[in-house]
Design an enzyme around this catalytic site. Structure first.
Site, PDB file in Angstrom:
ATOM      1  N   GLU A   1      -1.892  -9.361   3.403  1.00 30.12           N
ATOM      2  CA  GLU A   1      -2.105  -9.880   4.766  1.00 30.12           C
ATOM      3  C   GLU A   1      -3.580  -9.905   5.144  1.00 30.12           C
ATOM      4  O   GLU A   1      -3.943 -10.483   6.157  1.00 30.12           O
ATOM      5  CB  GLU A   1      -1.298  -9.043   5.763  1.00 30.12           C
ATOM      6  CG  GLU A   1      -1.880  -7.679   6.103  1.00 30.12           C
ATOM      7  CD  GLU A   1      -1.630  -6.590   5.067  1.00 30.12           C
ATOM      8  OE1 GLU A   1      -1.149  -6.913   3.970  1.00 30.12           O
ATOM      9  OE2 GLU A   1      -1.943  -5.414   5.347  1.00 30.12           O
TER      10      GLU A   1
ATOM     11  N   CYS B   1       0.840  -1.197   0.000  1.00 28.82           N
ATOM     12  CA  CYS B   1       0.000   0.000   0.000  1.00 28.82           C
ATOM     13  C   CYS B   1       0.880   1.255   0.000  1.00 28.82           C
ATOM     14  O   CYS B   1       1.550   1.519  -0.991  1.00 28.82           O
ATOM     15  CB  CYS B   1      -0.981  -0.034   1.176  1.00 28.82           C
ATOM     16  SG  CYS B   1      -2.336   1.152   1.028  1.00 28.82           S
TER      17      CYS B   1
ATOM     18  N   HIS C   1      -3.650  -5.396   0.034  1.00 27.34           N
ATOM     19  CA  HIS C   1      -3.157  -5.887   1.319  1.00 27.34           C
ATOM     20  C   HIS C   1      -3.150  -7.412   1.326  1.00 27.34           C
ATOM     21  O   HIS C   1      -4.156  -8.025   1.667  1.00 27.34           O
ATOM     22  CB  HIS C   1      -4.033  -5.346   2.456  1.00 27.34           C
ATOM     23  CG  HIS C   1      -3.855  -3.885   2.668  1.00 27.34           C
ATOM     24  ND1 HIS C   1      -2.955  -3.380   3.583  1.00 27.34           N
ATOM     25  CD2 HIS C   1      -4.411  -2.823   2.053  1.00 27.34           C
ATOM     26  CE1 HIS C   1      -2.982  -2.050   3.535  1.00 27.34           C
ATOM     27  NE2 HIS C   1      -3.857  -1.692   2.618  1.00 27.34           N
TER      28      HIS C   1
END
Lengths: 220, 264
Positions: free
Chosen positions: A195, A90, A193
């Protein structure tokens, strides 16, 4: 990528902690991928890491201020110049470019281009799962479908300079088409993202960790 | 193409997920991290935690739950309830939340929206708006009034005007709940949703009234919502996330395929 043989096969990962929010999920995803993870609040704390992860959300200027305060700015440029493994997520992707239109900040400048507002989008911020359409092959996307969904939450995007098309790894469409992943050598930047992107996100992180561990690293 | 999201909501009180019509008839529905992991596995695109503990001493418990959940569910997490300051928001984000929902406190102190957005970015600031239908009045020209404190107290301001103001101040997303419909299983209030989605360009999450899978389609098609949220129908397993997504896909709405949220 180094080819040295290691007793401990797991990659050592330093997550740059400059107060940019949620590190819990990134650390958890890296740990699930088999990495040994630690936070670094100054560049010295990077230690002998194989992989540098720069996360972050929000604006570029305060991020650069905090990176400067931690002594990170020039060492990260050197790290990337030496082609050592870097994953920017990001804001960590956007910072790779020369500057940001969001607040005029000068950023790391290791890739030609700027961070610009995602104009033409029907809703902004761009929040949710969207398709990451690959424009080039890259081992970070091993075992991931060519248009897999990943989770985005942002209003600005890194825009590579027109003559830097070779850095573009993937694009995504939200009213307009934008670059959602870049790669050059061992540097990888993703606008989404991983994760927070379920199984495919964890696969991507596991691939990056494995690449950073080198050929002698665990292939599991 | 951007997917329309299906979001289970976990109302958390004293460390447990509770279900019931908001704040009344609460029944224990499980351990928040366990339920969150299950929903993530079943295809939830995101999770929302609302802390409905009345007591401020519940804060520590909530942060612990947020962290335990963030470590188990690899999908985004929004946390709301009791966030009163930029420091509160920082604590919730550092515990592992991706976004924070502001509600009652933002109505009392709208500048909080701006200061949270300045510090953490608009994309992390969700403003939750609870609205109910009232007779049209000078202060409430749209007939939708904002209610606060869990839907119990009228705020005396217009919900549509408040939505526009919240976005101006820096809200990156709105979570719009019809208090009239909440827990009633009569479907989303698409009039409320359409009025709000017509005047803002941030994503809007529809909440309150889900009963059957077709309701999710209506909230998006007629209400203009980007995402749909429900609690009871998911907890009671009257609608599964897969069924909600199948109905949306059949109606031509883009959805993310249900896939395991964690590696096998």
């Amino acid at each position: 990528m180094t080819a040295e043989v290691r007793a401990a096969p797991a990659a050592r990962v330093a997550v740059v902690d400059y107060g940019a929010g949620n590190l819990v999920s990134i650390e958890q995803a890296l740990t699930a991928a088999g990495a040994t993870v630690h936070r670094a609040t100054t560049f010295e704390e990077i230690g002998d890491a194989d992989l540098l992860v720069v996360p972050g959300v929000g604006a570029a200027a305060p991020a650069m201020d905090r990176l400067r305060a931690g002594g990170f700015v020039d060492p990260i440029r050197d790290w990337i110049a030496a082609d050592r493994p870097y994953l920017g997520i990001c804001l960590g992707l956007q910072l790779l470019f020369e500057g940001s239109d969001e607040d005029g900040a000068e950023t790391l400048g290791v890739l030609p281009g700027r961070t610009v507002r995602l104009d033409g989008a029907p809703t902004l911020p761009h929040i949710g799962w969207n398709q990451v359409e690959r424009r080039a092959a890259h081992p970070a996307f091993d075992r991931i479908a060519d248009d897999a969904d990943f989770y985005f939450v942002h209003s600005y995007v890194g825009a590579p300079a027109p003559d830097s098309a070779r850095d573009v790894l993937a694009e995504t469409e939200h009213g307009t088409r934008f670059v959602s992943a870049v790669a050059r050598g061992n540097v990888l930047g993703v606008q989404f993202h991983p994760e927070r992107s379920g199984a495919d996100g964890l696969r991507l992180i596991a691939n990056v960790v494995r690449l950073a561990a080198g050929p002698a690293g665990t292939a599991a | 193409m951007l997917r329309r999201r299906v979001i289970p909501c976990l109302d958390v009180a004293d460390g447990r997920v509770v279900k019931g019509t908001r704040f009344v008839d609460l029944v224990d529905a499980g351990d928040p991290p366990e339920l969150a992991e299950r929903y993530a596995r079943e295809g939830a695109d995101e999770l929302v935690f609302l802390d409905i503990s009345a007591a401020p001493e519940g804060r520590g418990t909530l942060l612990d739950i947020v962290e335990r959940t963030a470590r188990r569910a690899f999908v985004p997490l929004t946390v709301g309830g009791g966030v009163r300051s930029v420091d509160d928001m920082r604590d919730v984000l550092r515990a592992g939340a991706d976004k924070v929902a502001l509600n009652t406190r933002a109505v009392a102190d709208p500048a909080l929206i701006a200061s949270c957005a300045a510090r953490f970015g608009s994309q992390a600031v969700v403003v939750a708006i609870d609205a109910r239908r009232v007779p049209v009045a000078d202060a409430v020209p749209s007939e939708f009034e904002v209610v606060v404190k869990g839907g119990r107290e009228p705020a005396g301001i217009d919900a549509i005007a408040w939505a526009a103001r919240a976005v101006e101040l820096g809200a990156g997303e709105l979570l719009v709940t019809s208090i009239d419909r909440d827990g009633t299983k009569t479907g989303f209030d698409t009039t409320l949703l359409a009025a709000i989605t017509a005047c803002v360009n941030v994503p809007v999450i529809a909440s309150g009234g889900a009963s059957i899978a077709a309701d999710f389609v209506t909230a998006i098609r007629d209400g203009g919502a980007d995402a749909v949220l429900a609690a009871g129908v998911f907890h009671r397993r009257e609608v599964t996330i897969a069924e909600a997504k199948a109905a949306m896909a059949a109606a031509g709405l883009p959805v993310r395929a249900v896939q395991p949220a964690v590696l096998a």
